[in-house]
Design an enzyme around this catalytic site. Structure first.
Site, short mmCIF file in Angstrom:
data_model
loop_
_atom_site.label_atom_id
_atom_site.label_comp_id
_atom_site.label_asym_id
_atom_site.label_seq_id
_atom_site.Cartn_x
_atom_site.Cartn_y
_atom_site.Cartn_z
N PRO A 80 16.41 7.01 1.33
CA PRO A 80 16.72 8.43 1.07
C PRO A 80 15.49 9.32 1.12
CG PRO A 80 16.93 7.13 -0.95
CD PRO A 80 16.76 6.16 0.16
N TYR B 110 4.47 4.07 -2.35
CA TYR B 110 3.11 3.95 -2.87
C TYR B 110 2.42 5.30 -3.11
CZ TYR B 110 3.47 -0.99 -1.49
OH TYR B 110 3.86 -2.31 -1.36
N LYS C 85 2.72 17.77 1.54
CA LYS C 85 2.76 16.37 1.98
C LYS C 85 3.08 16.28 3.47
CE LYS C 85 4.80 11.86 1.19
NZ LYS C 85 5.88 11.07 0.58
N ASP D 115 8.23 2.42 11.36
CA ASP D 115 7.69 1.40 10.48
C ASP D 115 6.39 1.96 9.95
OD1 ASP D 115 7.85 -1.02 9.13
OD2 ASP D 115 6.54 -2.03 10.53
N SER D 116 6.23 1.87 8.66
CA SER D 116 5.06 2.47 8.05
C SER D 116 4.62 1.64 6.86
CB SER D 116 5.35 3.91 7.61
OG SER D 116 6.43 3.93 6.68
N HIS E 21 0.96 10.70 6.77
CA HIS E 21 1.10 9.87 7.97
C HIS E 21 2.45 10.10 8.64
CE1 HIS E 21 3.05 7.84 4.70
NE2 HIS E 21 3.38 6.77 5.38
N PHE F 162 7.54 9.01 -2.83
CA PHE F 162 8.20 7.74 -3.12
C PHE F 162 7.27 6.61 -2.68
CE2 PHE F 162 9.35 9.13 1.11
CZ PHE F 162 9.30 7.99 1.89
#
Length: 216
Positions: free
Chosen positions: A24, A168, A189, A83-84, A194, A166
């Site tokens: 989410p 880390y 943000k 993918d992160s 990233h 959310f």
């Protein structure tokens, strides 16, 4: 008749974008970042897709492409998957591609933070360097695919801070801002993260695709 069908199919690829994630937090961020694109955004849930794609790749690129291709074939739509993860230099790049499953898929984030702090105990900020990396893959059912990447450098804090974001975010500080990514507003943000950087690169690709479709 055939060329008209091809045109309509290609237009469908571009006019609807499947956001292939059930997270989410990610869905919220992508909807905010892509809000002004001339695309209808849809989700796996809205498409009734219950497919679990195993992330067997050794890199973020491989895993993002695995998911984008699989969900594109399942939906028949232009699909975005990512993918992160967090790479901590003092831990040899861990948790890396296993960030969402580190050390196990069932480990809570508070426990993950505790394990990281334990392993970094006593290290000064210059030895707690880390980065968030995000690879976004776009894929269509006709086999077209493209990947983009976003990276933000930072350091691991000695304790969680902030209620936003959310994953880390509460333990990742951006020195230039003096804040963790969990202390930033969504707008701040998106500007430096990233995922925000990768999403803006993906947005450029999507705009190019849309423009190309309009001229066919």
């Amino acid at each position: 008749m055939w060329s008209k069908s091809i045109f309509l199919l290609r237009s469908a690829f571009v006019s609807t974008l499947l956001l292939a994630t059930t997270n989410p937090g990610k869905l919220r961020e992508y909807r905010e970042i892509f809000a002004e694109l001339p695309l209808r955004l849809t989700t796996l849930e809205e498409q009734g897709i219950d497919l679990d794609v195993e992330e067997t790749g050794a890199t973020f690129v491989e895993n993002a492409l695995l998911k984008a291709r699989a969900y594109s074939q399942a939906s028949g739509l232009l699909t975005l998957a990512d993918d992160s993860g967090l790479e901590i230099d003092a831990l040899g790049g861990e948790p890396g591609v296993r960030s969402a499953r580190w050390p196990t898929a069932d480990t809570s984030y508070p426990e993950r933070f505790r394990l990281i702090f334990q392993r970094l105990a006593g290290l000064s900020p210059e030895h707690r360097t880390a980065r968030f990396r995000c690879v976004i893959a776009l894929a269509r059912p006709d086999g077209w695919q493209e990947t983009v990447e976003g990276v933000v450098e930072g350091v691991i804090t000695d304790g969680p801070r902030g209620e936003n974001g959310f994953g880390y975010d509460p333990i990742f500080s951006v020195p230039a801002l003096g804040s963790t990514t969990a202390e930033l507003s969504p707008e701040e943000k998106h500007r430096i993260s990233h995922r925000g950087r990768a999403a803006r690169a993906a947005r450029d690709v999507l705009l190019r695709l849309n423009a190309g479709s309009a001229h066919r």
